[in-house]
Design a protein around this motif. Structure first.
Motif, PDB file in Angstrom:
ATOM      1  N   HIS A   1       0.810  -1.216   0.000  1.00  0.00           N
ATOM      2  CA  HIS A   1       0.000   0.000   0.000  1.00  0.00           C
ATOM      3  C   HIS A   1       0.843   1.266   0.000  1.00  0.00           C
ATOM      4  O   HIS A   1       0.297   2.367  -0.130  1.00  0.00           O
ATOM      5  N   GLY A   2       2.145   1.106   0.147  1.00  0.00           N
ATOM      6  CA  GLY A   2       3.007   2.285   0.148  1.00  0.00           C
ATOM      7  C   GLY A   2       4.457   1.898  -0.059  1.00  0.00           C
ATOM      8  O   GLY A   2       4.886   0.784   0.261  1.00  0.00           O
ATOM      9  N   LEU A   3       5.215   2.832  -0.609  1.00  0.00           N
ATOM     10  CA  LEU A   3       6.647   2.646  -0.852  1.00  0.00           C
ATOM     11  C   LEU A   3       7.315   3.994  -0.636  1.00  0.00           C
ATOM     12  O   LEU A   3       6.941   4.990  -1.261  1.00  0.00           O
ATOM     13  N   VAL A   4       8.289   4.037   0.268  1.00  0.00           N
ATOM     14  CA  VAL A   4       9.015   5.268   0.564  1.00  0.00           C
ATOM     15  C   VAL A   4      10.458   5.102   0.102  1.00  0.00           C
ATOM     16  O   VAL A   4      11.197   4.273   0.641  1.00  0.00           O
ATOM     17  N   HIS A   5      10.848   5.874  -0.896  1.00  0.00           N
ATOM     18  CA  HIS A   5      12.220   5.842  -1.414  1.00  0.00           C
ATOM     19  C   HIS A   5      13.074   6.808  -0.587  1.00  0.00           C
ATOM     20  O   HIS A   5      13.160   7.998  -0.881  1.00  0.00           O
TER      21      HIS A   5
ATOM     22  N   SER B   1      13.280  13.604  -1.224  1.00  0.00           N
ATOM     23  CA  SER B   1      14.261  14.396  -1.951  1.00  0.00           C
ATOM     24  C   SER B   1      15.006  15.297  -0.967  1.00  0.00           C
ATOM     25  O   SER B   1      15.197  14.951   0.193  1.00  0.00           O
ATOM     26  N   SER B   2      15.406  16.467  -1.410  1.00  0.00           N
ATOM     27  CA  SER B   2      16.207  17.370  -0.577  1.00  0.00           C
ATOM     28  C   SER B   2      16.065  18.790  -1.098  1.00  0.00           C
ATOM     29  O   SER B   2      15.867  19.006  -2.304  1.00  0.00           O
TER      30      SER B   2
ATOM     31  N   MET C   1      16.489  15.079 -10.091  1.00  0.00           N
ATOM     32  CA  MET C   1      15.939  14.011 -10.921  1.00  0.00           C
ATOM     33  C   MET C   1      14.798  13.296 -10.210  1.00  0.00           C
ATOM     34  O   MET C   1      13.791  12.935 -10.839  1.00  0.00           O
ATOM     35  N   GLN C   2      14.923  13.076  -8.899  1.00  0.00           N
ATOM     36  CA  GLN C   2      13.868  12.389  -8.163  1.00  0.00           C
ATOM     37  C   GLN C   2      12.541  13.148  -8.246  1.00  0.00           C
ATOM     38  O   GLN C   2      11.479  12.543  -8.421  1.00  0.00           O
ATOM     39  N   VAL C   3      12.613  14.464  -8.103  1.00  0.00           N
ATOM     40  CA  VAL C   3      11.389  15.264  -8.124  1.00  0.00           C
ATOM     41  C   VAL C   3      10.728  15.179  -9.499  1.00  0.00           C
ATOM     42  O   VAL C   3       9.502  15.008  -9.604  1.00  0.00           O
ATOM     43  N   VAL C   4      11.531  15.285 -10.550  1.00  0.00           N
ATOM     44  CA  VAL C   4      10.972  15.179 -11.903  1.00  0.00           C
ATOM     45  C   VAL C   4      10.461  13.758 -12.153  1.00  0.00           C
ATOM     46  O   VAL C   4       9.389  13.563 -12.744  1.00  0.00           O
ATOM     47  N   LEU C   5      11.211  12.764 -11.695  1.00  0.00           N
ATOM     48  CA  LEU C   5      10.804  11.372 -11.896  1.00  0.00           C
ATOM     49  C   LEU C   5       9.480  11.092 -11.190  1.00  0.00           C
ATOM     50  O   LEU C   5       8.637  10.355 -11.717  1.00  0.00           O
TER      51      LEU C   5
END
Length: 311
Positions: A108-112, A169-170, A202-206
């Motif tokens: 139900h969730g995934l936190v990278h 992200s950061s 890149m993470q934010v755009v991805l």
């Protein structure tokens, strides 16, 4: 922006927040990468406090089990599984995902959350620069490999409660543009800070691209900025920054708050592709004209697809 990233910003904003219900995540299973300490461990603690079962994805099993035991000491009834998965190793990501698909009914969730800030340019066994592999390629592949479980966690009869993928992200991403011309940082003098900032951008755009791609599967995707938190990573990689800002740094629980909230609150389940800080949507650019060109965004997607191959 700077005061808002500090402990002071968190305390000022959180004074008006409502507490999430203790059972907000009961019956939900959520995976957290990089969870053997720092923000990852704090995210696990916040999720189990709200009733979630958690998959702790770690590179080092001993460190992961020690973190699990610390969480269990405070939450003895928590359901926590420690699983080894190195996000920088794409073969290991596939191995873990195959095991998870065999064990779990739904996710139900995934936190990278897994992150690195190397001093020197380092390549993985697969030939990718370490920041790129850990922050971008590994999470992209893991999300795709776990999609059957995420679909199962997003039943069409519960449209307001989708499975949620969150990228930690950061604020450093504000200092970087989307670089698809040299994603592996092979040109010029390598800087760990620059590689970190580039891949956090890149993470934010991805996250935005995945939000569009997974809309048909009913999966919501978001990214967030934890503020300046006093983590082991900051202490080890940015000691000068920590010395200067030490009294202003957030606790790891404060830094992890929005990641937990994004998994549990109602509002993030009704939208997708949003960048959050302290439970509020934030702009991804502060300077005019900074938005990514369509060809750069398409280039990031092609980079990820080409690197991970068929799934």
């Amino acid at each position: 922006m700077v005061p808002g990233y500090s402990r002071l910003g968190f305390l000022a904003r959180s004074a008006g927040w409502s507490r999430l219900p203790r059972e907000a995540l009961t019956g939900r299973t959520i995976a957290v990468t990089g969870s053997s300490g720092g923000l990852g461990e704090a995210t696990v603690a916040g999720l189990v406090e709200l009733g979630a079962a958690v998959e702790m994805l770690v590179r080092d099993r001993a460190r992961g089990e020690a973190a699990r035991d610390r969480v269990l000491a405070a939450h003895p009834d928590a359901r926590i599984t420690v699983a080894v998965c190195d996000l920088a190793d794409l073969d290991d990501v596939r191995r873990y995902a195959s095991d998870a698909r065999d064990r779990l009914i739904a996710l139900h969730g995934l936190v990278h959350n897994a992150g690195v800030l190397p001093e020197a340019r380092t390549e993985t066994a697969g030939g990718h620069e370490l920041c790129l592999a850990t922050h971008v390629l590994g999470p992209f592949l893991l999300t795709r490999e776990l999609l059957p479980l995420l679909r199962a966690g997003s039943p069409p009869d519960r449209p307001g409660s989708p499975a949620r993928v969150v990228f930690v992200s950061s604020g450093g991403m504000y200092t970087a543009s989307l670089r698809t011309d040299d994603p592996e940082f092979r040109e010029g003098k390598f800087s760990g800070g620059a590689a970190y900032a580039r891949t956090k951008r890149m993470q934010v755009v991805l996250a935005e691209l995945l939000a569009d791609d997974l809309a048909g599967a009913g999966v919501a995707v978001h990214s967030m900025h934890p503020g300046w938190a006093d983590t082991p990573g900051v202490a080890g990689s940015l000691p000068a920054f920590r010395r200067i800002t030490g009294p202003l740094l957030r606790s790891v629980d404060q830094g992890a708050d929005t990641a937990v909230w994004l998994q549990a609150a109602r509002e993030p389940g009704q939208c997708s592709g949003v960048f959050w800080h302290d439970r509020v949507p934030r702009p991804t650019h502060y300077l005019p004209g900074g938005e990514e060109a369509p060809e750069a965004r398409a280039g990031l997607w092609a980079l990820c697809v080409d690197a991970v191959g068929p799934t």
